[in-house]
Design an enzyme around this catalytic site. Sequence first.
Site, mmCIF file in Angstrom:
data_model
loop_
_atom_site.group_PDB
_atom_site.id
_atom_site.type_symbol
_atom_site.label_atom_id
_atom_site.label_comp_id
_atom_site.label_asym_id
_atom_site.label_seq_id
_atom_site.Cartn_x
_atom_site.Cartn_y
_atom_site.Cartn_z
ATOM 1 N N GLU A 167 -23.239 -40.152 -27.253
ATOM 2 C CA GLU A 167 -24.180 -41.277 -27.212
ATOM 3 C C GLU A 167 -25.331 -41.022 -26.240
ATOM 4 O O GLU A 167 -26.028 -41.952 -25.858
ATOM 5 C CB GLU A 167 -23.442 -42.568 -26.838
ATOM 6 C CG GLU A 167 -22.367 -42.929 -27.850
ATOM 7 C CD GLU A 167 -21.763 -44.302 -27.625
ATOM 8 O OE1 GLU A 167 -22.271 -45.081 -26.796
ATOM 9 O OE2 GLU A 167 -20.766 -44.611 -28.290
ATOM 10 N N LYS A 178 -19.165 -55.712 -33.332
ATOM 11 C CA LYS A 178 -19.697 -54.577 -34.100
ATOM 12 C C LYS A 178 -19.613 -54.957 -35.578
ATOM 13 O O LYS A 178 -18.510 -55.051 -36.133
ATOM 14 C CB LYS A 178 -18.830 -53.344 -33.873
ATOM 15 C CG LYS A 178 -18.872 -52.759 -32.454
ATOM 16 C CD LYS A 178 -17.736 -51.746 -32.301
ATOM 17 C CE LYS A 178 -17.921 -50.861 -31.077
ATOM 18 N NZ LYS A 178 -16.694 -50.056 -30.816
HETATM 19 C C1 2PG Z 1 -16.938 -48.179 -28.318
HETATM 20 C C2 2PG Z 1 -17.975 -47.458 -29.168
HETATM 21 C C3 2PG Z 1 -19.295 -47.319 -28.456
HETATM 22 P P1 2PG Z 1 -17.150 -45.951 -31.111
HETATM 23 O O1 2PG Z 1 -15.769 -47.763 -28.234
HETATM 24 O O2 2PG Z 1 -17.246 -49.223 -27.767
HETATM 25 O O3 2PG Z 1 -19.171 -46.692 -27.205
HETATM 26 O O4 2PG Z 1 -17.517 -46.195 -29.575
HETATM 27 O O5 2PG Z 1 -18.347 -46.301 -31.916
HETATM 28 O O6 2PG Z 1 -16.783 -44.478 -31.210
HETATM 29 O O7 2PG Z 1 -15.989 -46.847 -31.401
HETATM 30 MG MG MG Z 2 -15.137 -49.618 -27.002
#
Ligand code: 2PG
Ligand code: MG
Length: 426
Positions: free
Chosen positions: A206, A336
């Site tokens: 990231e 998300k």
């Molecule tokens: C998280 C995300 C962003 P990933 O765990 O919060 O850092 O990672 O998209 O790999 O789940």
């Molecule tokens: Mg996380």
Amino acid sequence: MSTAAIARVVGRRVWDSRGRPTVEVEIHLAGGARGTAIAPAGASTGSGEARDLRDGGRALGGYDVATAVANVNGPIAKLLAGRDAADQAALDRALIAADGTVDRSRFGGNAIVATSMALAHAAAAAAGVPLWRHLGGDRATVLPLPQIQIFGGGAHAARRVDLQDFMVVAVGATSFAAALAMTAEVYIAAGSLMAERGSLQGVADEGGYWPAFANNDDALTTLVRAIERAGFVPGHDVAIALDIAATQFFKDGRYRFDGRDHDSDSLATLLLGWLDRYPIVSIEDPLAEHDRDGFARFAAAARDRVQIVGDDFLVTNAARVEAAAAARACNAVLVKPNQAGTLTEAKAALDAARAAGWNTIVSARSGETEDVTIVHLAVGWGAPELKVGSFARSERMAKWNEGIRIEEALGSAARLARPFDRFRSS
Ligand code: 2PG
Ligand code: MG
């Protein structure tokens, strides 16, 4: 046909920040308006997330999305044809019903989330306003406080250190633009500290510095030094936020952390010790996704001092947020959209958290693109925080820069959220 009627839906394969295929959806309305969105992809995922549809096989490491794209151009396009793009909830419901699986594996979580987000963009375009304004109306005046990664570990850096996201939060900032400028100073200072100790080895997934540290404490101490070197008072101007992502190092009932085996309580004790030693204001997934009792015990000890965020634990699911609120296991949720599947479900998780009095953080994934939808969601939905990864690489900077534009468009009405004031004793 109304001008907001869906005239054409186009799915195509594009590429994400890890060089992997992903799904882009473009929606054209009868009146000429258009909306486009691209699905992101996680690396450290919760087991309850909507599933991306990948083709498998040898080509492109099995990550290709030909079937998901075909689903957009076939059944999804057919389902949406002629419907009113402004009716987001009904269209999301129709997508969910037509997919018919709990984990969205028939159409693919990637196909569905890109469609859901493209619909929102198309509806906003038809209304002649930016998406944040379309979602939030006149009440959308608050910019989210950014959580910005400085070092990237865990699943995003070949597990070089256990902990996943070492982030900073510019709690002393009074505008979104100022918060970014303060973070830029810390990012530069951290880079120079890494260079001086001979451990500057590029960046993780990231954009945060590759974590060439002996252990997690070494990383935390360096982060505090970087804040100081940038000219800020740790905890007062710039504080620390961590994503422990504990599901990633939980195996057979034990946590393997910093080279030692822990049970739930001893890991919690270690983290509580960090709260005493470092200016930490937020801690995400301190325990593994199925360890709700561990979460609740940790929260009982820490909830008045620090923001405790459920990510893998809650997977942007309203029912899980409600259950966690009843168990008093968290006081914040990471939102998300691609964990939930559709924008309507992501918003429901955010609303459930808000009803419980929690903070909310709209978040990107480790696999991202130039898509900036999440910034519009954070402002439009009034989420007080935004997590996008680090302060490098254009899939991250595109989002930070979009926030600057929105703040500017709001002019004197703009305010920066202050989600951590509730944890301050003075
Ligand atoms: C998280 C995300 C962003 P990933 O765990 O919060 O850092 O990672 O998209 O790999 O789940
Ligand atoms: Mg996380």
